[in-house]
Design an enzyme around this catalytic site. Sequence first.
Site, PDB file in Angstrom:
ATOM      1  N   ASP A  62       0.865  -1.194   0.000  1.00  0.00           N
ATOM      2  CA  ASP A  62       0.000   0.000   0.000  1.00  0.00           C
ATOM      3  C   ASP A  62       0.892   1.231   0.000  1.00  0.00           C
ATOM      4  O   ASP A  62       2.102   1.139   0.157  1.00  0.00           O
ATOM      5  CB  ASP A  62      -0.875  -0.012   1.265  1.00  0.00           C
TER       6      ASP A  62
ATOM      7  N   ASP B 223       0.447   3.617   2.274  1.00  0.00           N
ATOM      8  CA  ASP B 223       0.121   4.203   3.584  1.00  0.00           C
ATOM      9  C   ASP B 223      -0.998   5.233   3.376  1.00  0.00           C
ATOM     10  O   ASP B 223      -2.019   4.873   2.793  1.00  0.00           O
ATOM     11  CB  ASP B 223       1.389   4.780   4.235  1.00  0.00           C
TER      12      ASP B 223
HETATM   13  N1  LIG Z   1       1.007   1.316   5.857  1.00  0.00           N
HETATM   14  C1  LIG Z   1       1.535   0.480   6.741  1.00  0.00           C
HETATM   15  N2  LIG Z   1       1.949   0.919   7.951  1.00  0.00           N
HETATM   16  C2  LIG Z   1       2.510   0.053   8.837  1.00  0.00           C
HETATM   17  N3  LIG Z   1       2.674  -1.242   8.609  1.00  0.00           N
HETATM   18  C3  LIG Z   1       2.271  -1.714   7.418  1.00  0.00           C
HETATM   19  N4  LIG Z   1       2.311  -2.955   6.898  1.00  0.00           N
HETATM   20  C4  LIG Z   1       1.783  -2.902   5.660  1.00  0.00           C
HETATM   21  N5  LIG Z   1       1.389  -1.648   5.359  1.00  0.00           N
HETATM   22  C5  LIG Z   1       1.689  -0.890   6.442  1.00  0.00           C
END
Ligand SMILES: Nc1ncnc2[nH]cnc12
Length: 309
Positions: A221, A223
């Site tokens: 992703d 975030d």
């Molecule tokens: N955006 C994120 N923040 C923290 N841990 C994660 N693991 C996978 N995506 C994450």
Amino acid sequence: MASELPTTFDRPVHIAVIGGTGLSRIPGYTPVAALDLTTPWGKPSSPILILEHGGVPIAFLSRHGAHHEIAPHEVPARANIAALRSIGVRSVIAFSAVGSLREEIKPMDFVIPDQIIDRTKGIRPFTFFEGGVVGHVGFADPFDAKLAQVVEKCAAAMKGDVTLHSEGVVVCMEGPQFSTRAESNMYRSWGGSVINMSALPEAKLAREAELAYQMICMATDYDCWRNTEGEDVDVAMVMKYMAANSENAKHLVGAVLDELAKNDNTDLVLAKHWEGSAQGAVKFMTKPEGRNPEAMKKVEFLFPGFWNE
Ligand SMILES: Nc1ncnc2[nH]cnc12
Ligand SMILES: CSC[C@H]1O[C@H](OP(=O)(O)O)[C@H](O)[C@@H]1O
């Protein structure tokens, strides 16, 4: 399945793979044993599965438990690392699902990080050396550059339009909630490449235990810094990309294990380059009259014969 397997294995196992979110097993590998171990720091996250790769035994440990029942701040990292070391492990390849903090790191891409920024909050037990035995190991470079080189060499094993980024800064946050948008932007301004909740204290403990440790991050992703409708990270997004990516994790780990099995890499696998580093960091700190026998016994579990040498 683990309960039907033998609970002992009579050969030393030098290489371990730690699986994270969405990777509680490596597709295509059948365990030959499941070791239910206890350490002075308690039991590991799950039984340690022994897999065979081309005749070489590999330990596999699922960081969040066999059914993902352990939150990032609850992972018994000391027990995990101590248990792996106790069966002979000296090299660890640790997988992690991460958020990308950079446009060029696309979901599905892999990153071999070379630095960490610690945003955990001090609530996780993070050292083996306490309670009457003090030690300070070096942590300037938190991962193992030699293992990283091996992983990089194996990039071609991955399929599809994915990139293996050969460096990066992983921000390890406490969680379990994801970051705010302000935090996500701050981590970008600090030079963070990716973000997870699992690199620490695992990497610190591996260093204290004189293990060669390299994390492989898989981006799932962006975030929340991109501020695009429907794009903020959530668990469904992470799991969707991890499911899509587990085949690539398998391809990459297979190639890495092939490479590590080569004779040229024997010293690397045995982490000869870390041997004695904790000894130096511990033995000369606490004077014999100040050492606590209980704490000494724990260090002895990690390094049998430590106090006799
Ligand atoms: N955006 C994120 N923040 C923290 N841990 C994660 N693991 C996978 N995506 C994450
Ligand atoms: C489910 S998203 C957050 C979770 O995913 C990562 O896990 P791991 O590093 O074990 O693959 C991240 O660190 C968080 O624990």
